[in-house]
Design a protein around this motif. Structure first.
Motif, PDB file in Angstrom:
ATOM      1  N   CYS A   1       0.840  -1.195   0.000  1.00 13.52           N
ATOM      2  CA  CYS A   1       0.000   0.000   0.000  1.00 13.52           C
ATOM      3  C   CYS A   1       0.877   1.248   0.000  1.00 13.52           C
TER       4      CYS A   1
ATOM      5  N   CYS B   1      -0.386   3.309   3.627  1.00 19.73           N
ATOM      6  CA  CYS B   1       0.058   2.860   4.958  1.00 19.73           C
ATOM      7  C   CYS B   1       1.341   2.043   4.869  1.00 19.73           C
TER       8      CYS B   1
ATOM      9  N   CYS C   1      -6.102  -2.117  -0.243  1.00 16.95           N
ATOM     10  CA  CYS C   1      -5.278  -2.473   0.910  1.00 16.95           C
ATOM     11  C   CYS C   1      -6.206  -2.899   2.042  1.00 16.95           C
TER      12      CYS C   1
ATOM     13  N   HIS D   1      -5.544  -3.272   4.997  1.00 20.60           N
ATOM     14  CA  HIS D   1      -5.191  -2.637   6.268  1.00 20.60           C
ATOM     15  C   HIS D   1      -5.856  -1.272   6.395  1.00 20.60           C
ATOM     16  N   CYS D   2      -6.048  -0.568   5.255  1.00 19.96           N
ATOM     17  CA  CYS D   2      -6.576   0.802   5.361  1.00 19.96           C
ATOM     18  C   CYS D   2      -7.597   1.129   4.270  1.00 19.96           C
TER      19      CYS D   2
ATOM     20  N   SER E   1      -7.148   1.690   1.199  1.00 25.77           N
ATOM     21  CA  SER E   1      -6.650   2.502   0.091  1.00 25.77           C
ATOM     22  C   SER E   1      -6.690   1.662  -1.189  1.00 25.77           C
TER      23      SER E   1
END
Ligand SMILES: [Zn+2]
Lengths: 144, 384
Positions: free
Chosen positions: A30, A33, A44, A46-47, A49
């Motif tokens: 990403c 992040c 992503c 995790h975030c 994006s």
């Protein structure tokens, strides 16, 4: 073809398959992040994006856990491999004597063509030199 | 939720069949539905809520509601795998509390033994793209959990075998159980290694069959003649590979259990009987830890030496023989977990395995694959 269907249904991951087709292993990272994830997505996880950079990886890691299926003629090994970049990847260990494996065994990604399927990354023991140089072998039987 | 408003399980029925070559899946669902309604003392016209999952055929609830000719005003087809019936009972209790229905029917049935399911991959499933080309079986995925647990905590194959031993001690008293022979840890360890480190006897059976449960509101429950079993706590959870940070030695039961215990306001030590989903021995071991019956990593010593055997150990579990010995209808053990817990709370389990004065029980389900992505659903049930 099943493999073609799969890719057609996941067009965001085309950069991965394009790289795999020429024997390169790339990991989605990403740009927001800066975290790497597995299995690859166009977002992503995790975030959320959508800005993913496909980073080339040496494909090195260690066995995190493995099982040895002994129900068929030849045993085969399913494993989780902790890649050096962090993510833990589900894969098969190939061309390796299962008795030589333990958690922590160092392995390396290889691509093998599978009939009707996209070339997912598999791994061999890092000390196994033969497989490192042999990217094309017999197709693996599909097994559900 | 106010405990006074909580729903009750008033009907439960387990199909006695383990092999049904001459019955359709829809018919098995119907026989289970009829059995549970008869057990409750209710009729099909009382049912106004229906809960089911993908083990039913066709347009799923739409086909089955039509097949059973029900008139429902609420339905729920949340399919979180083999744990779905436990979640359905929780959702039924919530729907009843919200005034969406009064009498909820939950069914599960299937016949994978008579008519093996030819599973077709869903090409739109994002994770399968990366996994289907691999050589793998669901057995291998659970074996990954077992290997990692052994590595981190020193758990042994013999400790896992104790889970099968306990189930077999219970199954000997169940005339419907597929495997009624009492086995020893040596028997388990001597059975073929199917997916190292799991042996054949670490695995559940494949059976036809099913079951159904009826959930209703307090006023209706109190008008019926059957012993009342109250749903005092429920929780659910989903756990996957966490974008590459997979956990193999802990499950979503940490969440589902904690939520259920908090809602019920009881502690693991208060539980007198536990039905724990047992697709494999390792499925039980990890759940026992995650539900708080012992510390993380101590599941091996906890299940050893008969600690799960009724009348012998601290935590009597799966006193019908469970999926490991009795049945695993539709490849899903969720409904039978609830049914045996209801039997225990009613005092209707086999006398040889009935837990004395069993007032508080737990039922827990694990859906799909613990090593890749799975669901958990936990119920805490109280005899009134
Ligand atoms: Zn990100």
């Amino acid at each position: 073809m099943i493999g073609t269907d799969f890719i057609a249904h996941s067009p965001e991951t085309k950069p991965f398959w394009d790289a795999a087709a020429i024997g390169r292993f790339v990991l989605p990272q990403c740009t927001q992040c800066h975290r790497t994830h597995w299995y690859p997505r166009g977002i992503c996880p995790h975030c959320l994006s959508m800005d993913i950079d496909w980073q080339e990886s040496p494909g090195e890691g260690e066995i995190y856990s493995f099982s040895v299926n002994r129900m068929g003629k030849e045993p085969y090994v399913l494993a989780y491999v902790a890649l050096a970049e962090g993510p833990i990847m589900l894969t098969n260990v190939i061309d390796t004597d299962p008795a030589a494996l333990s958690i922590g065994t160092r392995v390396r990604v290889v691509f093998k063509p599978v009939a009707g399927q996209p070339p997912v990354p598999l791994v061999v023991m890092r000390s196994n030199r033969i497989s490192q140089t042999r990217l094309v072998e017999r197709p693996i039987t599909l097994h559900l | 939720m106010n405990h006074d408003e909580q729903a009750y399980i008033v009907g439960a029925y387990e199909h006695p069949t383990r092999k049904a070559p001459d019955k359709s899946v829809a018919h098995l669902h119907a026989e289970c539905a009829a059995g549970a309604l008869a057990d409750a003392g209710l009729t099909k016209d009382d049912v106004d809520g229906y809960f089911s999952a993908s083990d039913e055929p066709g347009f799923r609830p739409v086909s089955m509601v039509d097949f059973l000719n029900l008139k429902v005003r609420h339905c729920d087809f949340t399919d979180i795998g083999g744990s779905a019936p436990l979640q359905h009972i929780a959702h039924a209790a919530q729907a009843i509390a919200a005034g969406k229905c009064n009498v909820a029917l939950v069914t599960l049935a299937g016949r994978p033994r008579s008519a093996p399911v030819n599973f077709q991959p869903d090409v739109t499933q994002p994770d399968l793209l990366w996994e289907r080309p691999l050589r793998q079986s669901l057995l291998d995925i659970y074996a990954l959990c077992a290997r990692r647990h052994m590595h981190e905590y020193g758990t042994t194959s013999e400790q896992l075998a104790w889970i099968k031993v306990a189930a077999s001690h219970h199954a000997q008293h169940n005339p419907h159980a597929m495997l009624r022979k009492v086995v020893t840890t040596q028997d388990v360890l001597a059975s073929p290694m199917v997916s190292d480190p799991l042996h054949r006897l670490d695995c559940c059976v494949i059976s036809d069959g099913g079951g159904a449960v009826v959930v209703t509101r307090p006023e209706i429950a109190k008008s019926l003649k059957r012993p009342r079993v109250k749903v005092i706590g429920s929780g659910e959870g989903i756990q996957g590979q966490s974008a590459g940070g997979v956990e193999l030695t802990a499950s979503a039961a940490r969440q589902s259990g904690a939520i259920a215990f908090a809602e019920a306001d009881v502690k693991p030590n208060d539980i007198r009987y536990a039905s724990i989903y047992d697709s494999f021995t390792i499925t039980v071991l990890i759940a026992v830890e995650d539900l708080g019956f012992c510390e993380k990593g101590q599941g091996g010593p906890f299940v050893a030496d008969g600690n799960l055997i009724s009348g012998v150990g601290r935590l009597p579990f799966n006193t019908d023989g469970g999926g490991l010995c009795s049945n695993h209808p539709a490849m899903r053990g969720g409904i039978t977990k609830v049914i045996e817990a209801v039997r225990q709370l009613r005092g209707e389990a086999h006398p040889a395995v009935q837990v004395k004065d069993c007032a508080l029980a737990l039922a827990h389900g694990t859906g799909w694959l613990m090593g890749t992505r799975h669901s958990s659903a936990t119920l805490i049930l109280e005899r009134e």
